[in-house]
Design an enzyme around this catalytic site. Structure first.
Site, mmCIF file in Angstrom:
data_model
loop_
_atom_site.group_PDB
_atom_site.id
_atom_site.type_symbol
_atom_site.label_atom_id
_atom_site.label_comp_id
_atom_site.label_asym_id
_atom_site.label_seq_id
_atom_site.Cartn_x
_atom_site.Cartn_y
_atom_site.Cartn_z
ATOM 1 C CB THR A 6 -0.863 0.093 1.211
ATOM 2 O OG1 THR A 6 -1.851 -1.170 1.238
ATOM 3 C CG2 THR A 6 -1.870 1.099 1.361
ATOM 4 N N GLY A 38 0.844 -0.795 5.559
ATOM 5 C CA GLY A 38 1.226 -1.782 6.471
ATOM 6 C C GLY A 38 -0.140 -2.799 6.999
ATOM 7 C CG ASP A 96 -8.503 -5.047 3.149
ATOM 8 O OD1 ASP A 96 -8.145 -5.939 3.742
ATOM 9 O OD2 ASP A 96 -8.371 -4.081 2.732
ATOM 10 C CB THR A 104 -3.970 -0.091 -1.044
ATOM 11 O OG1 THR A 104 -3.300 -1.321 -0.755
ATOM 12 C CG2 THR A 104 -5.528 -0.107 -0.821
HETATM 13 O O1 DON Z 1 -7.423 -1.213 3.132
HETATM 14 C C1 DON Z 1 -6.443 -1.953 4.176
HETATM 15 O O2 DON Z 1 -6.713 -1.798 5.330
HETATM 16 C C2 DON Z 1 -5.526 -2.964 3.394
HETATM 17 N N1 DON Z 1 -6.080 -3.164 1.979
HETATM 18 C C3 DON Z 1 -4.314 -2.164 3.284
HETATM 19 C C4 DON Z 1 -3.041 -3.198 2.805
HETATM 20 C C5 DON Z 1 -1.848 -2.844 2.929
HETATM 21 O O3 DON Z 1 -1.711 -1.670 3.936
HETATM 22 C C6 DON Z 1 -0.746 -3.636 2.445
HETATM 23 N N2 DON Z 1 0.438 -3.081 3.087
HETATM 24 N N3 DON Z 1 1.207 -3.396 3.695
#
Ligand code: DON
Length: 555
Positions: free
Chosen positions: A366, A458, A408, A384
């Site tokens: 992301t 993250g 998610d 992301t």
């Molecule tokens: O929206 C979210 O919370 C996740 N899709 C974010 C994914 C993410 O941060 C991956 N990186 N490390």
């Protein structure tokens, strides 16, 4: 590339570390040097922070294929120098043909990886509409001028950093397995630092977007390619889904911490609510007296995090589909009461421990960027594809990757997703619904003036990284760069484990915490925080995370 301003010391293919903090006119901090440069050039041409954000978003779609995107989504928090703050939700949506149990087999079990690396893993992308909307409402320069730098980077190519070369090599086998034929990320010999990455198909797609705006992506040739790709791989996104996608302006979520005003993202991100709950939970404790990452500090933050992530799992989801009890969750008395149940003598046990796999430490997936302009307008955007390179599936001839954001959602109550997060009804799959996020783009004010712009990737660790970065500045007197570099730790209720970056906690504090029953697990780097602080003397001070190729450029 069409850059008219190259800062001293800038070398293509290497992260640019500009350590001067003497900037008054504007600053861009983002995850790839060429994208930071695209944003800075827009600011220098007289563009505002939103104009620069549009240029950075598209430039990252070219230079940071792991996370920068046109096939994903994100959130923007905007604070104009004058007038009310606002937020834009350009999060992906479940396709119209999606359904609650779409990732379960006939026995009701979650089918492994179906929500991660198949055509069905993708939500309807929101990034292009988000940029069009942000620009329509707040932009100053012409749209074409803001998309052009990305087209130049895609067509002319750019030199890749060591980290990007390694990422591409690590994922090469997946790109081959999941896609037919060749695409620009696949190479017969290993990628090396300094190689030129040219993306002609992506340049053509970006030209459609430059010339036709949202119709250049959601209708016409590009949409046909995307829908064709779906039909090819039994995906669900239809022409109607694309046509009907619209980002949403949502009232900014605000709260306070010791006199600072926090402006952050409301649902469908959980990030803003969780951040405000965390700040309320720790506000009355003498953190600055205890000190940075001392045992009491860590214990308190972990106990707050445990409680807040438990709430997240039950109460948070897309507000257009589920009534999120925002007011109740943000009542200071509620969060104080939650904290009253913890004892300094012993770790509170999380209700039950799920065998969650924790993937939050692979942090290239992301991306967050922070921008301020000459007038003092500020933009915080986190965007992301979800996993690194999303589903790793390309829209052929479109030259871009699709997200795997559907992971998610909660595929089944209580079953952890790739970040080990659990959920239930609030975040169940429904057609047209947005999946819950942890992304936490945030802007902070002090005495009515801009103070900080902050955010990070993250996964589930986003919220705790933003929380700790803010405390590093406000409580522990770190400057912006130190606050970003400082080692972080993380707890998310389930699994009942404190994840720490190496050396985040000294051995004495660690022993004390372990004696109280905290299970501490050391992991790799956590997050890539990119942030800007406005100093008392009126300068912009950047924090670019050394965990990645993150770059701060100002003028
Ligand atoms: O929206 C979210 O919370 C996740 N899709 C974010 C994914 C993410 O941060 C991956 N990186 N490390």
């Amino acid at each position: 590339m069409a850059a008219f301003f190259i800062p001293a010391g800038y070398v293509q293919g290497q992260p640019a570390k500009d350590n001067s903090n003497e900037y008054r006119n504007g600053m861009v901090v983002c995850a790839y040097p060429d994208a930071a440069l695209a944003g800075l050039n827009v600011l220098k041409k007289g563009g505002n922070a939103v104009d620069a954000a549009v240029a950075v978003q598209f430039a990252l779609a070219v230079t940071l294929p792991e996370a920068g995107n046109i096939g994903g989504g994100g959130f923007m928090v905007y604070r104009p120098a004058k007038g009310a703050a606002n937020t834009l939700d350009f999060r992906e949506k479940a396709p119209g043909a999606a359904s609650q149990n779409m990732y379960l087999d006939s026995a009701g079990n979650v089918i492994p990886a179906m929500s991660l690396s198949t055509h069905r893993a993708s939500g309807v992308p929101g990034s292009v509409d988000g940029m069009v909307e942000a620009h329509r409402k707040y932009g100053r320069l012409k749209w074409e001028e803001l998309v052009q730098p990305a087209i130049d980077l895609a067509r002319g190519g750019f030199k890749i950093t060591k980290r990007l070369a390694e990422d591409l090599n690590r994922n090469g086998a997946d790109f081959r397995r999941l896609n037919e034929g060749k695409n620009y990320l696949i190479k017969d010999t290993p990628w090396q630092q300094g190689d030129l990455l040219v993306q002609e198909d992506l340049a053509k797609t970006l030209e459609q977007i430059r010339d036709k705006g949202r119709a250049g992506f959601y209708e016409g040739e590009v949409a046909e390619e995307l829908v064709g790709e779906m039909q090819n791989g039994k995906g669900l996104i239809s022409r109607t889904d694309l046509k009907n996608y619209h980002s949403v302006w949502r009232k900014a979520l605000t709260g306070s911490y010791k006199g600072y005003k926090i402006i952050t993202m409301p649902p469908p991100s959980s990030g803003g609510i969780a951040l405000l709950q965390l700040l309320q939970s720790v506000e009355k404790y003498p953190l600055s007296r205890w000190g940075f990452n001392r045992d009491s500090t860590v214990q308190l933050l972990v106990e707050a995090e445990r409680r807040v992530y438990a709430d997240r799992s039950k109460y948070l989801g897309d507000p257009d589909f589920y009534k999120v009890p925002t007011d109740s969750l943000l009542r200071p008395a509620y969060n104080r009461l939650r904290m009253s149940s913890f004892s300094w003598d012993m770790a509170t046990a999380s209700a039950s421990i799920q065998p969650g796999t924790f993937a939050g430490y692979e942090s290239d997936q992301t991306t967050h960027y922070s921008i301020v302009d000459r007038q003092g307008n500020a933009v915080a955007i986190t965007t992301t594809l979800n996993g690194s390179f999303g589903s790793k599936i390309f829209v052929r001839r479109g030259g871009f990757l699709l997200n795997n954001e559907m992971d998610d959602f909660s595929s089944k109550p209580g079953v952890p997703n790739m970040f080990g997060l659990v959920g239930g009804k609030a975040n169940s799959i429904q057609p047209g619904k947005r999946m819950l996020s942890s992304m936490t783009p945030t802007i902070i004010e002090k005495d009515g003036k801009l103070f900080m712009v902050v955010g990070t990737p993250g996964g589930s660790t986003i919220i705790t990284s933003v929380f700790q970065t803010i405390l590093n500045v406000i409580e522990f007197n770190q400057n912006m760069q130190q606050a970003v570099e400082s080692k972080r730790f993380h707890h998310q209720w389930l699994p009942d484990v404190v994840y720490i970056e190496q050396t985040a906690i000294d051995s004495l504090a660690r022993v004390k915490l372990e004696q109280k029953g905290y299970k501490i697990v050391e992991g790799g780097p956590s997050g890539r925080v990119d942030a800007i602080l406005k100093t008392k003397s009126g300068y912009y001070e950047g924090g670019a995370d050394p965990r990645g190729d993150d770059t701060k450029l100002g003028w």
